[in-house]
Design a protein around this motif. Structure first.
Motif, PDB file in Angstrom:
ATOM      1  N   ARG A 322     -10.673  -8.525  -8.050  1.00  0.00           N
ATOM      2  CA  ARG A 322     -10.804  -7.125  -7.646  1.00  0.00           C
ATOM      3  C   ARG A 322     -11.352  -7.057  -6.236  1.00  0.00           C
ATOM      4  O   ARG A 322     -12.028  -7.976  -5.774  1.00  0.00           O
ATOM      5  CB  ARG A 322     -11.727  -6.348  -8.603  1.00  0.00           C
ATOM      6  CG  ARG A 322     -11.120  -6.142  -9.984  1.00  0.00           C
ATOM      7  CD  ARG A 322     -11.967  -5.214 -10.838  1.00  0.00           C
ATOM      8  NE  ARG A 322     -11.322  -4.969 -12.132  1.00  0.00           N
ATOM      9  CZ  ARG A 322     -10.466  -3.999 -12.361  1.00  0.00           C
ATOM     10  NH1 ARG A 322     -10.129  -3.164 -11.375  1.00  0.00           N
ATOM     11  NH2 ARG A 322      -9.929  -3.834 -13.556  1.00  0.00           N
ATOM     12  N   VAL A 323     -11.079  -5.959  -5.551  1.00  0.00           N
ATOM     13  CA  VAL A 323     -11.649  -5.727  -4.227  1.00  0.00           C
ATOM     14  C   VAL A 323     -12.700  -4.627  -4.348  1.00  0.00           C
ATOM     15  O   VAL A 323     -12.644  -3.776  -5.252  1.00  0.00           O
ATOM     16  CB  VAL A 323     -10.566  -5.323  -3.198  1.00  0.00           C
ATOM     17  CG1 VAL A 323      -9.564  -6.455  -3.028  1.00  0.00           C
ATOM     18  CG2 VAL A 323      -9.861  -4.034  -3.611  1.00  0.00           C
ATOM     19  N   ALA A 324     -13.674  -4.651  -3.428  1.00  0.00           N
ATOM     20  CA  ALA A 324     -14.781  -3.687  -3.496  1.00  0.00           C
ATOM     21  C   ALA A 324     -14.473  -2.393  -2.773  1.00  0.00           C
ATOM     22  O   ALA A 324     -15.004  -1.340  -3.125  1.00  0.00           O
ATOM     23  CB  ALA A 324     -16.042  -4.319  -2.906  1.00  0.00           C
ATOM     24  N   ALA A 325     -13.606  -2.467  -1.768  1.00  0.00           N
ATOM     25  CA  ALA A 325     -13.296  -1.293  -0.951  1.00  0.00           C
ATOM     26  C   ALA A 325     -11.966  -1.536  -0.257  1.00  0.00           C
ATOM     27  O   ALA A 325     -11.518  -2.685  -0.134  1.00  0.00           O
ATOM     28  CB  ALA A 325     -14.400  -1.052   0.083  1.00  0.00           C
ATOM     29  N   PRO A 326     -11.302  -0.482   0.211  1.00  0.00           N
ATOM     30  CA  PRO A 326     -10.042  -0.683   0.944  1.00  0.00           C
ATOM     31  C   PRO A 326     -10.257  -1.510   2.202  1.00  0.00           C
ATOM     32  O   PRO A 326     -11.332  -1.479   2.811  1.00  0.00           O
ATOM     33  CB  PRO A 326      -9.612   0.749   1.295  1.00  0.00           C
ATOM     34  CG  PRO A 326     -10.295   1.621   0.301  1.00  0.00           C
ATOM     35  CD  PRO A 326     -11.601   0.955   0.019  1.00  0.00           C
ATOM     36  N   SER A 327      -9.243  -2.239   2.575  1.00  0.00           N
ATOM     37  CA  SER A 327      -9.272  -2.975   3.834  1.00  0.00           C
ATOM     38  C   SER A 327      -9.342  -1.997   5.005  1.00  0.00           C
ATOM     39  O   SER A 327      -8.793  -0.894   4.949  1.00  0.00           O
ATOM     40  CB  SER A 327      -8.019  -3.841   3.965  1.00  0.00           C
ATOM     41  OG  SER A 327      -7.962  -4.452   5.233  1.00  0.00           O
ATOM     42  N   ARG A 328     -10.041  -2.399   6.074  1.00  0.00           N
ATOM     43  CA  ARG A 328     -10.071  -1.563   7.268  1.00  0.00           C
ATOM     44  C   ARG A 328      -8.728  -1.584   7.985  1.00  0.00           C
ATOM     45  O   ARG A 328      -8.421  -0.699   8.776  1.00  0.00           O
ATOM     46  CB  ARG A 328     -11.182  -2.029   8.213  1.00  0.00           C
ATOM     47  CG  ARG A 328     -12.580  -1.852   7.623  1.00  0.00           C
ATOM     48  CD  ARG A 328     -13.661  -2.348   8.550  1.00  0.00           C
ATOM     49  NE  ARG A 328     -13.717  -1.579   9.789  1.00  0.00           N
ATOM     50  CZ  ARG A 328     -14.587  -1.819  10.759  1.00  0.00           C
ATOM     51  NH1 ARG A 328     -15.459  -2.820  10.629  1.00  0.00           N
ATOM     52  NH2 ARG A 328     -14.586  -1.089  11.847  1.00  0.00           N
ATOM     53  N   ALA A 329      -7.923  -2.601   7.717  1.00  0.00           N
ATOM     54  CA  ALA A 329      -6.580  -2.690   8.294  1.00  0.00           C
ATOM     55  C   ALA A 329      -5.584  -1.954   7.393  1.00  0.00           C
ATOM     56  O   ALA A 329      -5.790  -1.820   6.187  1.00  0.00           O
ATOM     57  CB  ALA A 329      -6.167  -4.141   8.461  1.00  0.00           C
ATOM     58  N   LEU A 330      -4.513  -1.479   7.988  1.00  0.00           N
ATOM     59  CA  LEU A 330      -3.416  -0.841   7.270  1.00  0.00           C
ATOM     60  C   LEU A 330      -2.141  -1.623   7.510  1.00  0.00           C
ATOM     61  O   LEU A 330      -1.934  -2.190   8.599  1.00  0.00           O
ATOM     62  CB  LEU A 330      -3.210   0.596   7.749  1.00  0.00           C
ATOM     63  CG  LEU A 330      -4.220   1.663   7.337  1.00  0.00           C
ATOM     64  CD1 LEU A 330      -3.917   2.945   8.088  1.00  0.00           C
ATOM     65  CD2 LEU A 330      -4.168   1.908   5.832  1.00  0.00           C
ATOM     66  N   LEU A 405      -2.557  -5.961  -9.118  1.00  0.00           N
ATOM     67  CA  LEU A 405      -2.430  -4.946 -10.160  1.00  0.00           C
ATOM     68  C   LEU A 405      -3.608  -3.981 -10.138  1.00  0.00           C
ATOM     69  O   LEU A 405      -3.451  -2.775 -10.353  1.00  0.00           O
ATOM     70  CB  LEU A 405      -2.315  -5.610 -11.530  1.00  0.00           C
ATOM     71  CG  LEU A 405      -1.004  -6.331 -11.835  1.00  0.00           C
ATOM     72  CD1 LEU A 405      -1.021  -6.844 -13.270  1.00  0.00           C
ATOM     73  CD2 LEU A 405       0.188  -5.419 -11.625  1.00  0.00           C
ATOM     74  N   SER A 406      -4.819  -4.489  -9.889  1.00  0.00           N
ATOM     75  CA  SER A 406      -5.979  -3.601  -9.842  1.00  0.00           C
ATOM     76  C   SER A 406      -5.874  -2.629  -8.676  1.00  0.00           C
ATOM     77  O   SER A 406      -6.255  -1.454  -8.789  1.00  0.00           O
ATOM     78  CB  SER A 406      -7.268  -4.412  -9.749  1.00  0.00           C
ATOM     79  OG  SER A 406      -7.426  -5.012  -8.470  1.00  0.00           O
ATOM     80  N   ILE A 407      -5.335  -3.085  -7.552  1.00  0.00           N
ATOM     81  CA  ILE A 407      -5.137  -2.209  -6.396  1.00  0.00           C
ATOM     82  C   ILE A 407      -4.098  -1.137  -6.728  1.00  0.00           C
ATOM     83  O   ILE A 407      -4.305   0.049  -6.485  1.00  0.00           O
ATOM     84  CB  ILE A 407      -4.711  -3.042  -5.171  1.00  0.00           C
ATOM     85  CG1 ILE A 407      -5.890  -3.874  -4.654  1.00  0.00           C
ATOM     86  CG2 ILE A 407      -4.171  -2.141  -4.055  1.00  0.00           C
ATOM     87  CD1 ILE A 407      -5.509  -4.902  -3.602  1.00  0.00           C
ATOM     88  N   VAL A 408      -2.959  -1.561  -7.300  1.00  0.00           N
ATOM     89  CA  VAL A 408      -1.892  -0.605  -7.615  1.00  0.00           C
ATOM     90  C   VAL A 408      -2.375   0.426  -8.632  1.00  0.00           C
ATOM     91  O   VAL A 408      -2.111   1.631  -8.494  1.00  0.00           O
ATOM     92  CB  VAL A 408      -0.635  -1.344  -8.125  1.00  0.00           C
ATOM     93  CG1 VAL A 408       0.420  -0.346  -8.604  1.00  0.00           C
ATOM     94  CG2 VAL A 408      -0.055  -2.234  -7.029  1.00  0.00           C
ATOM     95  N   ALA A 409      -3.092  -0.020  -9.659  1.00  0.00           N
ATOM     96  CA  ALA A 409      -3.593   0.908 -10.672  1.00  0.00           C
ATOM     97  C   ALA A 409      -4.511   1.959 -10.054  1.00  0.00           C
ATOM     98  O   ALA A 409      -4.418   3.151 -10.380  1.00  0.00           O
ATOM     99  CB  ALA A 409      -4.332   0.145 -11.765  1.00  0.00           C
ATOM    100  N   SER A 410      -5.399   1.534  -9.147  1.00  0.00           N
ATOM    101  CA  SER A 410      -6.323   2.482  -8.524  1.00  0.00           C
ATOM    102  C   SER A 410      -5.617   3.405  -7.544  1.00  0.00           C
ATOM    103  O   SER A 410      -5.940   4.597  -7.458  1.00  0.00           O
ATOM    104  CB  SER A 410      -7.453   1.718  -7.829  1.00  0.00           C
ATOM    105  OG  SER A 410      -8.265   1.046  -8.772  1.00  0.00           O
TER     106      SER A 410
END
Length: 485
Positions: A322-330, A405-410
């Protein structure tokens, strides 16, 4: 016993199942794609047939007893490919595939010649579809077009070799640009815009219906003792939906494959051409589906891995689960143009927000998030068309990555379910359609969902943060569209 055969772009796959849908054996044979010019993508139909014979031979060698009892075969296949045949059913040129982009000008010509085309077809005409490919051939290879007497889709060419019948199912035919998708019939107006008529088209059957019988010589070759029906089958995504049990209205799946698909079944024809939603017939009767399609899903992380001299699994595993926060990059994943919602073959991707602190991890996370945001675009487009879903199955190679998957779900704010047990792809769905055809069974009773191996729930706090990041992503997408223009 029943066989499902999936005519893919990179391989032909086959699965042999029993009466209880237990998988007894699988086989696969690789295919190559020819790219003679930039934007061109072609395959020799003979290669599909050779590969089909190879996978059937492999099943016969490993499961001779089960093969003797085969009662039905179902077909799944890559959609939109144009197979041109003459009066003797001889192939006139290599098949032009779904990911070929040469016919952008022909899309505009078709819509100009038939102003009601979007209403009939329910989709924006795109270079990936079959109809503009034929217009391109008419313009650039007129002698080939003049000799064309029949146009088939990839799996339907294999059907011709298996049975001698020229037929297609509703779901695959819905991706040609010639079908009246609401009426589930060929459209004379759409065909006329392409300077064709019904004589150039195969007959239509539902995916769960009988389309023909296996040639006796082929039954003998593979040790099959009785008559074998060949089901109508389905386009790859519709057949995969049958495999995963997404056949009732409101059921959905997210496919993280080379390209990405957000698929939702519906009980009605519900187009949204303004956002390039694909509105097609399903492979089961009286059912339709909508798809949002993105062209570079796992392709995006594979591209980044090549740049880093790594492999995709190593990049994603390094992020943890899992990641804690979105990446600062896009990252915008438009490496090969985009379908939903932009419909721009010339659109290209990009990174934004890179600083001195950017590294492999932040850029990897940005790529995973960029694909998830592209799925969010698809979800917004389906919502605008009145199609909703509460949860979705997660399938495809990218679904093996817990962090993705955790990113997509969120990002989607939807739970994602991982299927338990057997393969649920196009070949398995095709085998299920073979059961329906051979046993006159109800597709809703045959195409049931599998058990759930695990559910990935959205993280509410992360979902809120992703809402803000998605707004930034939309700004980046708009800027890239301006550059492309």
């Amino acid at each position: 016993m029943f066989i499902g055969i999936d005519i893919g772009t990179s391989s032909v796959k086959a699965v042999l199942i029993d009466e209880h849908q237990a998988v007894l054996a699988t086989a696969s044979e690789a295919l190559a794609v020819s790219r003679p010019h930039p934007g061109h993508s072609e395959q020799d139909p003979q290669a599909w047939w050779d590969a089909t014979l190879a996978v059937l031979g492999a099943l016969a060698r490993t499961q001779p007893e089960a093969m003797r009892a085969v009662a039905g075969i179902g077909l799944s296949g890559q959609m939109h490919g144009a197979v041109l045949l003459d009066a003797d059913h001889k192939v006139l040129r290599p098949a032009i595939l779904w990911n070929d982009t040469r016919s952008e000008a022909e899309c505009l010509a078709l819509e100009a010649d038939c102003p009601e085309l979007r209403t009939i077809f329910g989709n924006i005409m795109m270079p990936g579809f079959t109809a503009p490919k034929l217009r391109w051939v008419e313009t650039h290879e007129p002698e080939i077009f003049a000799r064309t007497r029949l146009v088939l889709l990839p799996k339907d060419y294999v059907r011709l070799q298996l049975t001698g019948e020229t037929a297609s199912d509703m779901s695959d035919a819905a991706g040609t640009g010639w079908l009246d998708v609401a009426a589930r019939d060929w459209s004379d107006a759409a065909l006329q815009a392409g300077h064709l008529d019904r004589s150039h088209m195969p007959r239509l059957v539902e995916g769960s219906a009988v389309s023909g019988l296996l040639r006796p010589a082929l039954a003998d070759r593979f040790g099959i003792s009785g008559a074998v029906v060949v089901a109508g089958g389905g386009g790859d995504n519709a057949a995969s939906a049958c495999g995963i049990g997404a056949v009732r209205p409101g059921t959905a799946f997210v496919s993280l494959g080379t390209s990405g698909v957000l698929f939702a079944s519906t009980d009605r024809f519900a187009p949204n051409t303004a956002s390039a939603v694909h509105a097609f017939c399903h492979a089961v009767p009286d059912t339709w589906h909508q798809m949002g399609v993105i062209l570079s899903a796992t392709d995006s992380i594979e591209w980044l891995a090549r740049l880093f001299g790594s492999d995709a699994a190593s990049l994603t595993t390094a992020l943890g689960e899992r990641v804690a926060a979105p990446s600062r990059a896009l990252f915008a994943p438009y490496l090969a143009g985009e379908r939903t919602p932009h419909n721009m073959a010339g659109l290209r991707g990009g990174f934004a927000g890179l600083g001195h602190e950017a590294d492999r991890a932040s850029m990897t996370q940005a790529v995973l998030e960029g694909v998830a945001f592209a799925f969010r675009d698809c979800q917004e487009a389906l919502t605008d068309a009145g199609t909703g879903y509460d949860r979705a199955w997660a399938v495809g190679g990218g679904a093996r990555s817990p962090v993705w998957l955790s990113i997509v779900a969120s990002v989607l704010r939807r739970p994602l379910d991982l299927p338990a047990g057997a393969d649920s792809g196009g070949a398995f769905g095709a085998a299920r359609l073979a059961i329906c055809a051979a046993r006159h069974a109800d597709p809703l009773e045959v195409c049931t969902p599998p058990g759930i191996a695990a559910t990935i729930e959205p993280d509410p706090a992360l979902a809120d943060a992703y809402d803000l990041a998605y707004g930034r992503y939309r700004i980046l997408a708009d800027g890239l569209k301006q550059l492309a223009r």
